[in-house]
Every structure is written in structure tokens, then in C-alpha cells.
Motif scaffolding. Structure first.
Motif, short mmCIF file in Angstrom:
data_model
loop_
_atom_site.label_atom_id
_atom_site.label_comp_id
_atom_site.label_asym_id
_atom_site.label_seq_id
_atom_site.Cartn_x
_atom_site.Cartn_y
_atom_site.Cartn_z
N ASN A 87 -6.55 -4.56 9.37
CA ASN A 87 -5.90 -3.29 9.02
C ASN A 87 -5.33 -2.59 10.25
O ASN A 87 -4.24 -2.02 10.19
CB ASN A 87 -6.88 -2.37 8.30
CG ASN A 87 -7.13 -2.83 6.88
OD1 ASN A 87 -6.35 -3.58 6.31
ND2 ASN A 87 -8.24 -2.39 6.31
N ASN A 90 2.17 0.59 4.96
CA ASN A 90 0.74 0.54 5.24
C ASN A 90 -0.05 1.12 4.07
O ASN A 90 -1.10 0.60 3.70
CB ASN A 90 0.41 1.28 6.53
CG ASN A 90 -0.99 0.99 7.00
OD1 ASN A 90 -1.46 -0.13 6.91
ND2 ASN A 90 -1.66 2.01 7.50
N LEU A 100 -2.84 -0.89 1.88
CA LEU A 100 -4.20 -0.45 1.62
C LEU A 100 -4.48 -0.38 0.12
O LEU A 100 -5.58 -0.71 -0.34
CB LEU A 100 -4.46 0.90 2.29
CG LEU A 100 -4.43 0.88 3.82
CD1 LEU A 100 -4.57 2.28 4.38
CD2 LEU A 100 -5.52 -0.03 4.37
#
Length: 183
Positions: free
Chosen positions: A128, A140, A144
Motif C-alpha cells: 500500500n 489510491n 483501497l
């Protein structure tokens, strides 16, 4: 009269207990508990909507690197995880009643599953942070979200009870909430 009352009470109690059967215990899968799964690179690229070629290649490289690390962990620890699966699935319901057996199972899980889960989380955290440098904020966030959905697929399904659904609205009315007034 007392006998009839006793028999009626006994019959009602048995009928109530027979309706509230406990659901079956779902099959334990240690690999899912640890979090051992592989990302499909093409699906991840589509979900995150990576457009630029250089971002796509670095994103794919990071995911492939993650998958290879997870594959190594899975390969090295598969006998241990299979043993934990077999132990928990064979013991099953007995662990609820026998305290010594429950403690033994808990100890086995703490010795094998927890360290593996911690190492997978560490690798995932590094993935990550690496992807955070590569992707923009929007991508991003999508990554996630995709990651969370993939983890949720690993969770065991809650067993459905085959009883008729309870009508909560009627129960609320019968309990006297609102004193029968409508506003």
C-alpha cells in the motif's frame, strides 16, 4: 388440572427450543483467516482505472511482487495451515463444550495463524505504501476500496436460518409503543 398445566408448559418449552436451533458452524479455512490471496493484475488495473503505461507497468510490477511474496509464505506454511484446518474442522462443535479442547485450539491458532497474519499484513502495508507513491489520490482510494472488497470475499458467510421472518412492525405495535396514537 396441575398435570394438564405441567404437560402444556412442557410441550410449549420443547416447541420453543426446537425452533431456536443453533446454526451450523461454517467450515474453517486458515488461509482465508491469514489473508493469503492473490490479486488478479488485469482486474486490479481495470478497477483502479490506471491509464498511463508507465504507471500501469509499475503498478503491475508491485502487485506481481506482492503475489510472489504471498506465494512463498503460502508454500512454506501450507502444511501448518492444513493441519490447523483439519484440527478445527474435525473438532468443530466439541470446542464449545470442552474448555481444555478450546484452549488447545486457541493455542494452536495463536502459534500458527497469528504470526502468519502479521507477516501478511506487513507485506500488505508495504504494498500500500508503494502504491501510494505510484498512484494519484483518486486511484489510491479506488485501490483501497478494491483491496477491502477482496478481503471481504474471504470472510465466511453467515449461515441462514430457515425459519420464517419475524415481522418486527407488528411486534412493536403489540408491545404498546406509542400508546396507540398516531401523529
Amino acid at each position: 388440572m396441575k398435570k394438564i398445566f405441567f404437560i402444556a408448559t412442557l410441550f410449549l418449552s420443547f416447541s420453543l427450543f426446537s425452533q431456536g436451533q443453533a446454526p451450523k458452524m461454517p467450515k474453517y479455512n486458515a488461509k482465508n483467516v491469514v489473508g493469503l490471496f492473490y490479486y488478479d493484475v488485469t482486474e486490479a488495473v481495470e478497477k483502479v482505472k490506471v491509464k498511463k503505461d508507465e504507471t500501469k507497468t509499475s503498478f503491475s510490477r508491485s502487485i506481481r511482487n506482492y503475489n510472489s511474496k504471498i506465494k512463498d509464505i503460502s508454500f512454506l506454511n501450507s502444511p501448518k495451515l492444513n493441519e490447523v484446518d483439519l484440527t478445527i474442522n474435525s473438532i468443530g462443535e466439541q470446542a464449545f463444550t470442552d474448555i481444555d479442547l478450546r484452549n488447545k485450539v486457541r493455542k494452536t491458532i495463536e502459534d500458527t495463524v497469528v504470526p502468519l497474519r502479521d507477516s501478511v499484513l506487513k507485506i500488505e502495508k508495504s504494498l500500500n505504501s508503494e502504491l501510494e507513491k505510484i498512484l494519484n489520490k483518486k486511484q489510491n482510494k479506488k485501490w483501497l476500496r478494491y483491496q477491502r472488497s477482496q478481503k471481504e470475499k474471504l470472510l465466511p458467510k453467515v449461515p441462514q436460518n430457515n425459519q420464517a421472518p419475524v415481522n418486527n412492525g407488528m411486534m412493536m405495535r403489540n408491545q404498546g409503543f406509542g400508546n396507540g396514537r398516531r401523529y
